[in-house]
Design an enzyme around this catalytic site. Structure first.
Site, mmCIF file in Angstrom:
data_model
loop_
_atom_site.group_PDB
_atom_site.id
_atom_site.type_symbol
_atom_site.label_atom_id
_atom_site.label_comp_id
_atom_site.label_asym_id
_atom_site.label_seq_id
_atom_site.Cartn_x
_atom_site.Cartn_y
_atom_site.Cartn_z
ATOM 1 N N SER A 415 6.700 3.371 -8.403
ATOM 2 C CA SER A 415 6.837 2.568 -7.189
ATOM 3 C C SER A 415 5.803 2.937 -6.142
ATOM 4 O O SER A 415 5.697 2.260 -5.140
ATOM 5 C CB SER A 415 8.249 2.680 -6.618
ATOM 6 O OG SER A 415 8.720 3.995 -6.696
ATOM 7 N N HIS A 436 6.516 -3.167 -11.874
ATOM 8 C CA HIS A 436 7.402 -2.545 -10.887
ATOM 9 C C HIS A 436 8.675 -3.367 -10.734
ATOM 10 O O HIS A 436 8.677 -4.431 -10.112
ATOM 11 C CB HIS A 436 6.677 -2.398 -9.547
ATOM 12 C CG HIS A 436 7.489 -1.669 -8.523
ATOM 13 N ND1 HIS A 436 7.615 -2.077 -7.219
ATOM 14 C CD2 HIS A 436 8.240 -0.550 -8.629
ATOM 15 C CE1 HIS A 436 8.392 -1.234 -6.565
ATOM 16 N NE2 HIS A 436 8.793 -0.308 -7.403
ATOM 17 N N GLU A 448 6.994 -6.832 -9.710
ATOM 18 C CA GLU A 448 5.603 -6.824 -9.266
ATOM 19 C C GLU A 448 4.730 -6.442 -10.465
ATOM 20 O O GLU A 448 4.970 -5.405 -11.098
ATOM 21 C CB GLU A 448 5.416 -5.827 -8.115
ATOM 22 C CG GLU A 448 6.046 -6.316 -6.831
ATOM 23 C CD GLU A 448 5.957 -5.312 -5.682
ATOM 24 O OE1 GLU A 448 5.784 -5.742 -4.533
ATOM 25 O OE2 GLU A 448 6.068 -4.096 -5.934
ATOM 26 N N ASN A 486 7.690 -2.788 -1.153
ATOM 27 C CA ASN A 486 8.028 -1.538 -0.465
ATOM 28 C C ASN A 486 7.202 -1.366 0.796
ATOM 29 O O ASN A 486 7.656 -0.788 1.780
ATOM 30 C CB ASN A 486 7.827 -0.338 -1.389
ATOM 31 C CG ASN A 486 8.982 -0.208 -2.364
ATOM 32 O OD1 ASN A 486 10.037 -0.796 -2.166
ATOM 33 N ND2 ASN A 486 8.778 0.543 -3.430
HETATM 34 P P1 NAI Z 1 15.439 8.967 -12.777
HETATM 35 O O1 NAI Z 1 15.277 10.322 -12.287
HETATM 36 O O2 NAI Z 1 16.767 8.290 -12.671
HETATM 37 O O3 NAI Z 1 15.035 8.897 -14.328
HETATM 38 C C1 NAI Z 1 13.893 9.499 -14.861
HETATM 39 C C2 NAI Z 1 14.182 9.847 -16.312
HETATM 40 O O4 NAI Z 1 12.968 10.208 -16.938
HETATM 41 C C3 NAI Z 1 15.148 11.016 -16.456
HETATM 42 O O5 NAI Z 1 16.224 10.622 -17.303
HETATM 43 C C4 NAI Z 1 14.292 12.090 -17.110
HETATM 44 O O6 NAI Z 1 15.019 12.883 -18.021
HETATM 45 C C5 NAI Z 1 13.243 11.274 -17.824
HETATM 46 N N1 NAI Z 1 12.013 11.987 -18.091
HETATM 47 C C6 NAI Z 1 11.308 12.787 -17.271
HETATM 48 N N2 NAI Z 1 10.196 13.227 -17.894
HETATM 49 C C7 NAI Z 1 10.198 12.687 -19.117
HETATM 50 C C8 NAI Z 1 9.316 12.770 -20.246
HETATM 51 N N3 NAI Z 1 8.211 13.483 -20.189
HETATM 52 N N4 NAI Z 1 9.634 12.078 -21.352
HETATM 53 C C9 NAI Z 1 10.760 11.342 -21.409
HETATM 54 N N5 NAI Z 1 11.617 11.230 -20.385
HETATM 55 C C10 NAI Z 1 11.344 11.895 -19.264
HETATM 56 O O7 NAI Z 1 14.314 8.104 -12.061
HETATM 57 P P2 NAI Z 1 14.271 6.562 -11.713
HETATM 58 O O8 NAI Z 1 14.879 6.318 -10.396
HETATM 59 O O9 NAI Z 1 14.738 5.789 -12.883
HETATM 60 O O10 NAI Z 1 12.710 6.327 -11.531
HETATM 61 C C11 NAI Z 1 11.840 6.270 -12.626
HETATM 62 C C12 NAI Z 1 10.547 5.617 -12.206
HETATM 63 O O11 NAI Z 1 10.820 4.322 -11.677
HETATM 64 C C13 NAI Z 1 9.793 6.353 -11.115
HETATM 65 O O12 NAI Z 1 8.424 6.225 -11.358
HETATM 66 C C14 NAI Z 1 10.190 5.612 -9.854
HETATM 67 O O13 NAI Z 1 9.233 5.686 -8.852
HETATM 68 C C15 NAI Z 1 10.284 4.217 -10.362
HETATM 69 N N6 NAI Z 1 11.142 3.319 -9.597
HETATM 70 C C16 NAI Z 1 12.352 3.720 -9.107
HETATM 71 C C17 NAI Z 1 13.154 2.852 -8.389
HETATM 72 C C18 NAI Z 1 14.495 3.278 -7.886
HETATM 73 O O14 NAI Z 1 15.075 2.565 -7.050
HETATM 74 N N7 NAI Z 1 15.051 4.362 -8.357
HETATM 75 C C19 NAI Z 1 12.726 1.459 -8.122
HETATM 76 C C20 NAI Z 1 11.482 1.121 -8.753
HETATM 77 C C21 NAI Z 1 10.720 2.029 -9.426
#
Ligand code: NAI
Length: 671
Positions: A415, A436, A448, A486
């Site tokens: 994001s 995104h 996006e 954002n």
């Molecule tokens: P989260 O923390 O809920 O999930 C991330 C997951 O990735 C975790 O389950 C973790 O175990 C896993 N992970 C970490 N390193 C890894 C690897 N090397 N290989 C495999 N799995 C791995 O995070 P979330 O909120 O889902 O965010 C993920 C991405 O999405 C980020 O880049 C964030 O900026 C983006 N994003 C988040 C939004 C939100 O509202 N939470 C909205 C839009 C984008």
């Protein structure tokens, strides 16, 4: 008969088969010409007459999508609008008056005028598959079901049920429609021909609603039902912002559901609705949605296999959504126990959306946990949704790129990290694109599609096509911090939090935003998004010199992160923010202006920097990505509506008090 948009066959049993096949379009819509033709077909049939008539669609995607919106938007006067409305009524009344059994055979989309034609028939049969969607969605573009929908639906299924459908615009599938009594049977489309013969050979008594439903349409009960409906509508939408739902209630209660009975000066009249800015803005938005869908059209093959890395809040839900939409998805995370919550959420989603166990199972079968990441080598598209850390993402990319198959695409859901910071480790940076998504994935329409400096046009196109494939709206954006949504949202949230620091109650700030037309206030929204996420995004995007909101900082230190921890700016109970009621006699407009202006200013900056291609896409993106006051038509449209000079004057006053974060972007000069 010489027909352009319809095909008529009379078979050996003297049954008439009428196929709607709008010329020059993949979708059936009612233009003046198509309606006039249908009128003359009805005259012709009334004169012969056949034993019965079945109306079907020759289009693959559905029965009919309603009035031809292109023609509707060329209408420039209330008189023309009324003439188009009257024509639809005259023609559908002719169908309703035919002296033999009539039957509409519905598959796929059946919207607005399509539903109104079906309602004019004596019987309706719907395909029982997941693609059938019967709706009267006129309210969403600020008008009323004016071709007989408001007249014929209440007596058929009861006024309470009909109002629910008309006021929300919600669609129902074949099975739900059967339960409501909206259709007489639900059966697979391949049985349509047999069903027609069965129904028309021995026509049953037309459907009547059960007593409890019928009562709600009784004249003596109407005022009670109407006032309950008004109350429910008022909780969601103000009449000055959204006149159409109120007009629908009046139309049903006072005018027999027939728009021709409404006097011209009445607020429910076609003339009043047509003149209202909300109607114009909502119709524009509807067309913009079509434009965005069209941006997803491509000659590229569809994505058959998607691999998602990161099964957290976003990755897990993206994977589940794509599998729901028919794609085979492998889902990778560091350990099986990190994947299982996503699988559980997917199950809840499928049960809610698909209902039928075999469909739920089929969707479930398409979603495959894959800790080892075998899917990388087979996928057409790999989406990364791991932690928001450039270093970790780069490491992951370097590891998976050599294993990806020829021609496949790599995407990041980041994001905030510009793609150029991630693509350095790639041998083929042109195949990296940002996808995104917004949280919650199942509800937010927008994606996006982020173009890095090296992303190839073909890969951008593929990203857009993928969004369309999974029924989302693609918005091409340049890769700059915050992209569009954002970036516009963040200063709005931050300004609201600074007001909170000044002692203005959250309830008052939220009320001011809703008064402007936001579906939810910024303080409540911040709690919903998560204060930690607001903090991170705010840090990334804040202009130099913008103060840090102190209450935000304190809440984060206390680990009160919002809804997810049960406490943020508000205390949350059973999924609801606990708020003090009433805002006293505070003037809400200056509060709304102060929080909205930073968002408008940022939207102007995005336009100047060409983050998105034009003002229309900026407005649509901000509305579909944040819920920004749809009736105002988005930020740029809101500037135009009140007038640039007026906004700039307010901004100068705010700058005098609060400093340079209220300096207008240079883009205002050329707006
Ligand atoms: P989260 O923390 O809920 O999930 C991330 C997951 O990735 C975790 O389950 C973790 O175990 C896993 N992970 C970490 N390193 C890894 C690897 N090397 N290989 C495999 N799995 C791995 O995070 P979330 O909120 O889902 O965010 C993920 C991405 O999405 C980020 O880049 C964030 O900026 C983006 N994003 C988040 C939004 C939100 O509202 N939470 C909205 C839009 C984008």
């Amino acid at each position: 008969m010489d027909l352009k948009h319809w095909k008529l066959e009379i078979d050996a049993d003297n049954l008439a088969w009428l196929w709607f096949d709008r010329a020059g379009s993949a979708t059936n819509t009612f233009s003046t010409e198509a309606l006039e033709e249908l009128g003359s077909i009805a005259d012709h049939l009334a004169g012969m007459p056949p034993r019965g008539l079945a109306i079907l669609s020759a289009k693959e995607n559905g029965f009919a999508a309603g009035a031809d919106i292109d023609e509707f938007t060329t209408i420039s006067s209330a008189e023309q609008a009324m003439a188009f409305t009257t024509l639809g009524n005259v023609v559908f009344d002719k169908i309703a008056a035919l002296p033999f059994p009539t039957l509409a055979m519905i598959h796929g989309f059946c919207m607005g005028g399509g539903t109104e034609l079906a309602l004019a028939c004596r019987y309706r049969i719907a395909d029982d598959g997941p693609k059938t969607k019967i709706a009267l969605p006129e309210v969403m573009i600020g008008i009323v079901p004016g071709w007989g929908g408001a007249k014929r639906m209440p007596p058929l299924i009861g006024a309470a049920n009909a109002l629910d459908l008309m006021l929300t615009g919600r669609g129902v599938d074949g099975r739900r429609a059967k339960k409501l009594g909206l259709v007489d049977a639900a059966t697979p489309r391949r049985h349509f021909a047999n069903a027609v013969r069965l129904f028309l050979a021995k026509p049953p008594a037309p459907h009547k609603p059960p007593f409890a439903a019928a009562v709600t349409d009784w004249p003596v009960v109407r005022s009670i039902v109407a006032s309950m409906s008004r109350k429910k509508v008022a909780e969601k939408a103000r009449q000055d912002h959204y006149p159409a739902p109120y007009a629908i209630i009046d139309l049903w209660k006072d005018f027999g559901g027939d728009v021709r009975n409404i006097p011209a000066g009445h607020p429910a009249s076609m003339a009043s609705l047509f003149a209202h800015p909300t109607t114009r803005n909502l119709i524009r938005l509807f067309k913009l949605q079509d434009r965005m869908k069209a941006m997803g059209k491509s000659g590229l093959p569809p994505i058959r296999h998607l691999h998602v890395i990161g099964a957290g809040a976003m990755g897990g839900d993206i994977a589940a959504w794509a599998a729901l939409k028919g794609i085979t998805v492998t889902l990778q995370d560091l350990a099986p126990e990190r994947i299982s919550p996503a699988i559980q959420r997917a199950h809840a989603l499928y049960t809610k959306r698909l209902k039928q166990p075999h469909l739920v199972q089929a969707a479930f079968d398409r979603l495959i946990p894959d800790v080892e990441g075998h899917g990388v080598a087979k996928a057409d598209l790999v989406i990364e949704a791991i932690v928001e850390n450039a270093e970790i993402k780069r490491k992951l990319f370097a590891g998976i790129e050599p294993r990806m198959k020829e021609g496949s695409i790599l995407a990041s859901n980041t994001s905030s990290i510009p793609l150029q910071e991630l693509s350095g480790v790639l041998a083929r940076p042109e195949r990296l694109v940002g996808l995104h998504f917004f949280n919650p994935v199942a509800q937010m329409m927008l994606v996006e599609i982020v173009e890095g400096p090296q992303t190839s046009p073909e890969v951008m196109q593929a990203g857009q096509a993928f969004a369309k494939q999974i029924d989302k709206l693609p918005l091409p954006c340049k890769s700059a911090p915050g992209f569009l949504v954002n970036r516009v949202l963040s200063p709005y949230l931050m300004e609201a939090m600074l007001m909170l620091d000044e002692g203005v109650p959250g309830e008052t700030i939220d009320a001011a935003a809703r008064d402007f037309g936001m579906p939810m206030g910024p303080i409540e929204l911040a709690d919903m998004v998560g204060l930690d996420i607001c903090w991170a995004v705010g840090q990334e995007l804040a202009k130099p010199g913008t103060p840090i909101p102190k209450k935000l900082q304190a809440a984060i230190e206390a680990k009160h992160l919002g809804k997810k921890t049960g406490r943020g700016f508000y205390t949350w109970s059973k999924g609801k923010a606990q708020k003090a009621s009433g805002t006293g006699s505070v003037d809400l407009k200056p509060i709304a202006d102060r929080i909205v202006l930073p968002a408008l200013n940022e939207a102007v900056a995005c336009l100047r920097e060409k983050i998105v291609a034009d003002a229309d896409l900026c407005d649509a993106g901000v509305i579909f990505g944040t819920g920004f006051a749809p009736h105002r038509g988005g930020p740029i449209s809101a500037i135009r509506e009140r007038g640039k000079e007026s906004w700039l004057r307010t901004m100068a006053e705010l700058r005098a008090v609060h400093g340079d974060r209220f300096v207008p972007d240079t883009g205002w000069d050329t707006l």
